[in-house]
Design a protein around this motif. Sequence first.
Motif, mmCIF file in Angstrom:
data_model
loop_
_atom_site.group_PDB
_atom_site.id
_atom_site.type_symbol
_atom_site.label_atom_id
_atom_site.label_comp_id
_atom_site.label_asym_id
_atom_site.label_seq_id
_atom_site.Cartn_x
_atom_site.Cartn_y
_atom_site.Cartn_z
ATOM 1 N N THR A 132 8.346 8.673 -95.624
ATOM 2 C CA THR A 132 8.731 9.712 -94.496
ATOM 3 C C THR A 132 8.871 10.801 -94.386
ATOM 4 N N SER A 133 10.318 11.364 -94.621
ATOM 5 C CA SER A 133 10.364 12.302 -94.543
ATOM 6 C C SER A 133 9.551 13.764 -95.310
ATOM 7 N N TYR A 134 9.835 13.702 -96.918
ATOM 8 C CA TYR A 134 9.250 14.010 -97.838
ATOM 9 C C TYR A 134 7.611 14.497 -97.442
ATOM 10 N N LEU A 135 7.187 13.444 -96.661
ATOM 11 C CA LEU A 135 5.495 13.438 -96.870
ATOM 12 C C LEU A 135 5.544 14.803 -95.286
ATOM 13 N N ILE A 136 6.450 14.677 -94.087
ATOM 14 C CA ILE A 136 5.886 15.570 -93.420
ATOM 15 C C ILE A 136 7.107 17.153 -93.323
ATOM 16 N N ALA A 137 7.462 16.900 -94.001
ATOM 17 C CA ALA A 137 8.331 18.557 -94.692
ATOM 18 C C ALA A 137 7.098 19.117 -95.685
ATOM 19 N N SER A 138 6.296 18.310 -96.581
ATOM 20 C CA SER A 138 5.600 18.892 -97.071
ATOM 21 C C SER A 138 4.013 19.169 -96.486
ATOM 22 N N ALA A 139 3.865 18.827 -95.506
ATOM 23 C CA ALA A 139 2.493 19.451 -94.816
ATOM 24 C C ALA A 139 3.308 20.567 -94.107
ATOM 25 N N ILE A 140 3.703 19.984 -93.248
ATOM 26 C CA ILE A 140 4.096 21.704 -92.372
ATOM 27 C C ILE A 140 4.104 22.648 -93.306
ATOM 28 N N ILE A 141 4.678 22.849 -94.417
ATOM 29 C CA ILE A 141 4.968 23.918 -94.881
ATOM 30 C C ILE A 141 3.594 23.981 -96.255
ATOM 31 N N MET A 142 3.190 23.391 -96.257
ATOM 32 C CA MET A 142 1.443 23.327 -97.197
ATOM 33 C C MET A 142 1.023 24.670 -97.193
ATOM 34 N N PRO A 143 0.405 24.851 -95.589
ATOM 35 C CA PRO A 143 -0.390 26.282 -95.119
ATOM 36 C C PRO A 143 0.223 26.670 -95.500
ATOM 37 N N LEU A 144 1.600 27.360 -95.060
ATOM 38 C CA LEU A 144 2.101 28.758 -95.386
ATOM 39 C C LEU A 144 1.782 29.290 -96.930
ATOM 40 N N THR A 145 1.054 28.823 -97.593
ATOM 41 C CA THR A 145 1.280 28.870 -99.292
ATOM 42 C C THR A 145 0.332 30.243 -99.177
ATOM 43 N N GLY A 146 -0.528 30.892 -98.749
ATOM 44 C CA GLY A 146 -1.011 32.132 -98.692
ATOM 45 C C GLY A 146 -0.073 33.252 -97.957
ATOM 46 N N PHE A 147 0.297 32.651 -96.799
ATOM 47 C CA PHE A 147 1.619 33.882 -95.823
ATOM 48 C C PHE A 147 2.503 34.463 -97.106
ATOM 49 N N ILE A 148 3.061 33.252 -97.730
ATOM 50 C CA ILE A 148 4.329 33.303 -98.257
ATOM 51 C C ILE A 148 4.130 33.846 -99.282
ATOM 52 N N THR A 149 2.585 33.638 -100.121
ATOM 53 C CA THR A 149 2.332 34.361 -101.042
ATOM 54 C C THR A 149 2.189 36.065 -101.382
ATOM 55 N N SER A 164 2.971 25.054 -83.726
ATOM 56 C CA SER A 164 1.912 24.387 -82.774
ATOM 57 C C SER A 164 1.191 23.746 -84.130
ATOM 58 N N LEU A 165 1.138 23.875 -85.308
ATOM 59 C CA LEU A 165 0.070 23.735 -86.677
ATOM 60 C C LEU A 165 1.268 22.035 -86.984
ATOM 61 N N ALA A 166 2.486 22.558 -87.325
ATOM 62 C CA ALA A 166 3.725 22.100 -87.516
ATOM 63 C C ALA A 166 4.076 20.980 -86.950
ATOM 64 N N LEU A 167 4.160 20.683 -85.669
ATOM 65 C CA LEU A 167 3.827 19.979 -84.897
ATOM 66 C C LEU A 167 2.562 19.455 -85.080
ATOM 67 N N GLY A 168 1.286 19.623 -84.480
ATOM 68 C CA GLY A 168 0.162 18.783 -84.751
ATOM 69 C C GLY A 168 1.244 18.404 -86.410
ATOM 70 N N ILE A 169 1.109 18.260 -87.743
ATOM 71 C CA ILE A 169 0.450 17.521 -89.091
ATOM 72 C C ILE A 169 2.296 17.212 -88.793
ATOM 73 N N GLY A 170 2.709 17.911 -88.812
ATOM 74 C CA GLY A 170 4.491 16.412 -88.610
ATOM 75 C C GLY A 170 4.218 15.236 -87.824
ATOM 76 N N ALA A 171 3.553 15.235 -86.663
ATOM 77 C CA ALA A 171 3.570 14.074 -85.576
ATOM 78 C C ALA A 171 2.363 13.349 -86.466
ATOM 79 N N LEU A 172 1.294 13.440 -86.842
ATOM 80 C CA LEU A 172 0.138 12.880 -87.447
ATOM 81 C C LEU A 172 0.816 12.464 -88.761
ATOM 82 N N GLN A 173 1.657 13.229 -89.582
ATOM 83 C CA GLN A 173 2.029 12.167 -90.596
ATOM 84 C C GLN A 173 3.235 10.918 -90.532
ATOM 85 N N LEU A 174 3.455 11.018 -89.300
ATOM 86 C CA LEU A 174 4.767 10.313 -88.359
ATOM 87 C C LEU A 174 3.903 9.102 -88.278
#
Length: 505
Positions: free
Chosen positions: A49-66, A199-209
Amino acid sequence: MDSNRVLTGIAVMAATIMQVLDTTIINVALPNMVGQLDATPDNISWVLTSYLIASAIIMPLTGFITDRIGQKRFLLISIAGFVITSALCGMAVSLAQMVLFRFLQGVFGAALVPLSQSIMLQIFPGEQRGKAMAIWSMGVMVAPIMGPTLGGWLTEQLSWRWTFYINLPVGIVSFVLAMRHVHDTPTRERRMDWLGFASLALGIGALQLILDRGNQDDWFSSQTLVFAAFVTVISLLFFIVYTLTGKHHPLFDLRIFRDRNYLVASLIMTTIGIGFFGGMLLQSLFLQEFLDYPTFEAGLYMAPRGLASFLVMIFVGKFVNRIPPRNFIFAGICASIAGNYLMTRFTGDITANDLIVPMMLQGMGMGLIFVPISTLAFTTLPKETAAEAAGIYSLIRAVGSSFGIAILATYFSRSTQKSWSLLRGDITPYSEALRNYLAPLHLGTQDPQGVAMAARAVLHQAQNIGYIDSFWFATLNFVLMLPLLLLVRTPKKSPSTSPPAVSLE
């Protein structure tokens, strides 16, 4: 094909396979971790669960960090961080340490898949984009299939810790090749939308949980999951409204979904989670828990699925630019329907040979769907949205797989419970069926040993019904995908099509 393109492809695909493989390779090692990490069968699932939540939260930031640091630096940081945290996971001596290191591993690994997809699209000319997606798809789809087999072998022959240590040599090779051959992209100033991200991180993290713990905690019977559902709905609704109406630079542009092919590809990628990822979980459970096959042997019996998928992806990659994607996807759905239908006829008496055809049909379906749908998603998008679109697409694939696994696992559990409730009514001292079953064993209906044996047989039959019902459910899932093909727009061919850039203008 020039050598730099080959070495760049090896670098990013090695990183992709390393990350994707890690999502399934440790599944079979969890029981072995329980004792050494002083965990319980219930809380050991937090390693996943910890791996999936962290991955889901950070993944949408790919474009921004790039945009902020460039794709090469971002890729190198991600690979290095993933390798280091893999080593830390292998050295963990408590559950708390493992959960923390797995969370960090998810943070660093989140961007590897979307970055690799974006880079593969860049290094291949526009007319070879199908080939690029075929190569990328092989790593993304075949690696999870082979994960349990490799994980089972490593756990049996060495230790569960080697399911993490195996990432070190692969990651080091990937890092060295990426440092020498992956080209960088221009950076540009871009403000962080912290409120949108929160808001996105909270929503995706809770959904993955919810998706990860739902079946285990009986869904909304758990107050924790009820609260998580409330947080998910409020957070995601706020994010959508805030992103579409706010006068700020959004985390990512939701208008990307105005592209019909990207939207349809995203919908199909979400719906196939039940048939592909949920079905893969049930097939593994069917072989290991219902037929009592050892972990490594069960993985070998599932190998035809991965082999068929691999070969078909090679074929599709060569012809995806000549044959409309809709035709490939239609053939893939039909193959998947046939493969799942054949599994609805499985019983406890099947042999290994009975598994080959359904597994190969499902593997063919995976290859025929995944390559063209991944190509189609990016064909009609503006080239400057490549990295951002890849990050969102990878998030959709990850959440879709979680949805599929959660839904099909719950459906199986409920079907098994219902069948058990109906069948156990025959286990009474006055049951003629029970008397006939126990007679050859020289046991009576009042014998406790006989009643226990009958109860086990009934449970086994209830599980068989549960598996059959679940395979029917997966079959229906693919049937319902067919109308989505009517929305697919065949892209116009353009010989001058240039590969998409990563930088977001």
